[in-house]
Motif scaffolding. Sequence first.
Motif, mmCIF file in Angstrom:
data_model
loop_
_atom_site.group_PDB
_atom_site.id
_atom_site.type_symbol
_atom_site.label_atom_id
_atom_site.label_comp_id
_atom_site.label_asym_id
_atom_site.label_seq_id
_atom_site.Cartn_x
_atom_site.Cartn_y
_atom_site.Cartn_z
ATOM 1 N N LEU A 221 9.318 -1.600 9.086
ATOM 2 C CA LEU A 221 9.083 -3.043 8.931
ATOM 3 C C LEU A 221 10.357 -3.848 9.123
ATOM 4 C CD1 LEU A 221 6.683 -3.243 5.846
ATOM 5 C CD2 LEU A 221 6.113 -3.306 8.281
ATOM 6 N N ALA A 222 11.460 -3.329 8.552
ATOM 7 C CA ALA A 222 12.713 -4.080 8.640
ATOM 8 C C ALA A 222 13.868 -3.134 8.409
ATOM 9 C CB ALA A 222 12.731 -5.176 7.569
ATOM 10 N N GLN A 223 15.045 -3.496 8.893
ATOM 11 C CA GLN A 223 16.231 -2.705 8.586
ATOM 12 C C GLN A 223 17.440 -3.634 8.550
ATOM 13 O OE1 GLN A 223 17.929 -0.396 11.807
ATOM 14 N NE2 GLN A 223 16.090 -0.722 13.030
ATOM 15 N N GLY A 224 18.416 -3.272 7.706
ATOM 16 C CA GLY A 224 19.612 -4.086 7.617
ATOM 17 C C GLY A 224 20.286 -3.902 6.274
ATOM 18 N N GLY A 233 11.300 -12.084 6.855
ATOM 19 C CA GLY A 233 10.122 -12.862 6.533
ATOM 20 C C GLY A 233 8.943 -12.011 6.072
ATOM 21 N N ASP A 234 9.115 -10.699 6.143
ATOM 22 C CA ASP A 234 7.984 -9.817 5.834
ATOM 23 C C ASP A 234 7.651 -9.856 4.346
ATOM 24 O OD1 ASP A 234 6.467 -7.247 7.185
ATOM 25 O OD2 ASP A 234 6.879 -6.957 5.029
ATOM 26 N N ALA A 235 6.391 -10.019 4.024
ATOM 27 C CA ALA A 235 5.964 -10.176 2.641
ATOM 28 C C ALA A 235 6.243 -8.932 1.811
ATOM 29 C CB ALA A 235 4.470 -10.505 2.595
ATOM 30 N N TYR A 236 5.961 -7.743 2.427
ATOM 31 C CA TYR A 236 6.149 -6.482 1.698
ATOM 32 C C TYR A 236 7.614 -6.258 1.364
ATOM 33 C CZ TYR A 236 5.961 -1.484 0.619
ATOM 34 O OH TYR A 236 6.079 -0.268 0.018
ATOM 35 N N VAL A 237 8.484 -6.553 2.362
ATOM 36 C CA VAL A 237 9.924 -6.399 2.136
ATOM 37 C C VAL A 237 10.365 -7.347 1.026
ATOM 38 C CG1 VAL A 237 12.215 -6.615 3.179
ATOM 39 C CG2 VAL A 237 10.320 -5.670 4.524
ATOM 40 N N GLY A 238 9.858 -8.532 1.087
ATOM 41 C CA GLY A 238 10.188 -9.515 0.052
ATOM 42 C C GLY A 238 9.771 -9.030 -1.326
#
Lengths: 261, 519
Positions: A221-224, A233-238
């Motif tokens: 979903l995201a990396q960093g 902006g991803d809801a799950y990551v948030g």
Amino acid sequence: MSPPLIAYANVSKTFDGTRVIAVDDVSLDVAEGEFVAIVGGSGSGKTTLLRLANRLIEADAGSITIEGDDVRSVDPILLRRRIGYVFQSGGLFPHLTVAGNIGITPKLLGTAPAEISARVDELLDLVRLDRAPYRDRLPHELSGGQRQRVGVARALAARPRIVLMDEPFGALDPLTRDALGDDFRELHGKLGLTTVMITHDMTEAILLADRIAVMRGGKLLAQGTPAELSESGDAYVGELLRTPRRQAERLGALLPREGAA
Amino acid sequence: MSIFADPRWAEALGHLPDYLGSHVRVSVAALALGLLLSLPLAIISRRQPVLRGALLGLASIVQTVPGLALLALFYPLLLALAALSLSWFGFGFSAFGFLPAVLALALYSMLPVLRNTITGLQGVDAAILEAAQGVGMTPRQSLFTVELPLALPVMMAGIRTAAVWVIGTATLSTPIGQTSLGNYIFAGLQTQNWVFVLFGCLAAAVLALAVDQLLALIESGLRNRSRLRAALGGVGIAALVVATLVPTMMRAQTNYVVGAKTFTEQYVLSALMAQRLKAAGLSATTREGLGSNVIFEALASNDIDVYIDYSGTLWANQFHRTDIKPRQELLAELRTMLARQNITLSGELGFENAYALVMPRRRAEQLGIRTIADLASRAANMSIAGDYEFFSRPEWAALRRAYGLSFRGQRQMQPDFMYAAVASGEIDVIAGYTSDGLIAKYDLVALGDPRHAIPPYDAIVLLAPKRANDEALRKALAPLLGKIDIATMREANLRAAGNDAASSPDAVAQWLWEKLGKK
């Protein structure tokens, strides 16, 4: 910028024919010396992703390169011997002593016994276990934290540049977990390792890793860095990031600033 | 007087080094062969469900075959194989004794080893297997350094079961010619020597228990990762094997093997022949309790050197003749037929041991029965008992044909119990032996055979092909030829049927020899 030590490019893996998509078109680079945590719930595909790197599982599509070699072109046995792997709750061989467990990969590589013995002592020092009392113990005579220290020592025995860790501290009590995490992070720096660690605990990931990759349903979903992730902006990551923050705030309010309880 | 003062205990003890050594040898060989077969099969099949199912199924089926039958089956099988190998490759092998016993017992030992090895290997934690892979082990390294060591305690439990089974079942290898602790049991049962039966059972049980406990020590050593215990168990097993094998190894190789079938008279006569050979300075041992067909084949293939058979038995069973000839003519023809197989008919002992239908004298007189012909009309209301062979022998078929015999019921019995059974009225008629001393003891009468359905049964000395020109052997046995009349043999058999120290085959043979000397 130097080429990544581990590079996943559009990697996919399905099980059970094509019904379960465990890893879905994932691309991820890990630079030399980096500490990356892969965070996700159970069934997110994070463990599969890790195992693809040393070919405990073979990818269906995409390519994986380790230290510049496509893993498909390397003998999987030799590949595994040059990558350290720390298993969930140790994965120690119950019939081998601490020394036997730690020295197993050098032994498979044909290292001389005296050299292995010296290396075992060195590694026991490194993971902060006293040589004399622990060397000849069997795994069932150790505490969970001690077992995991042996697991780390075993992964490091053949001097790998890369260490893969599968929820290494998950089953430990909080104090042990914290101490072990810090100790490993220190080793990572001191030995110049490149580490990929799987965890379901975002707090642990934030505290230990340079960069975090978030997986869900087989997708990356995201990396960093933690800071970069909070911009996502991803809801799950948030949601994943909100939990430790909220906990930290509540802890801050509940615990006195200074001194022990 | 204490029961242990009975001299038969001492006699039993005297046989122990030989019987125990042979028992251990056949058990160890069978177990080793069983392990050699089972372990690789279990390892290969552990990840192949179809093969695994087939193997375990097959091993289970073998397990359901009674031990005695399994052993008995291997004898003709090997006999056929030996004949094949002789005609194809120019060499044969002995299908007698050791080889069939080892093969049958090895097969018998496979189930527990297969099952426990597979279970043990499958029981290894998947996480451990993955760790083995993860640290860079090849499948082979994983098997030998991780899976097998971890499965070993469970495997050992299977090996223990197999060892106890093999040691127990090995007592049944006596009838196919393998000396074992079963020799005590079979001989004791035949000659009503309960001391021997008890001794054989005790010896086999003690051996099985000792081996089981030592293996248990190894197992617990492996389970608790205690090298000391495992090593102690291993040393114990090795010491046991060496201690039981050394006496048989040290023993001088005996030259002459005297065979005996499964009944009292045969035990006495084989003991007598062995005594004569020893008196002539030849070394001799006896192999007792052999089945009728086994013993003949054993002689033909030189596995035993000499034994006593009966002319009619060979005539009907071995050569499948249904015609009946007068005594001398039948002997002459038999001699020629045997010579074709290079077997020497060295001579007759002088008495006949024929099958005869036997019933209580008083009852026979009451009913006016003198011959089998008289019996035939009343047979429909009577029951008959015979030994384990009789009802499948051609003589029985010939009798029924000749007299139209049809009994109400028939039973198989241990020969020594038949006479008491018919005397007590439990059975109406038995197929007894004319030389049996019990006929006189129980006041029984042997019915006449006016239609000559039963052939003559002269007791004859047979020599193995390799002994055809052995003058020393012939000379040693010559004093027996033509000297033993039916009355003497009956008395000897009656003595041997007793249940005291003077009734051991050796003692009776001694008595018989002295009696012959006086005549």
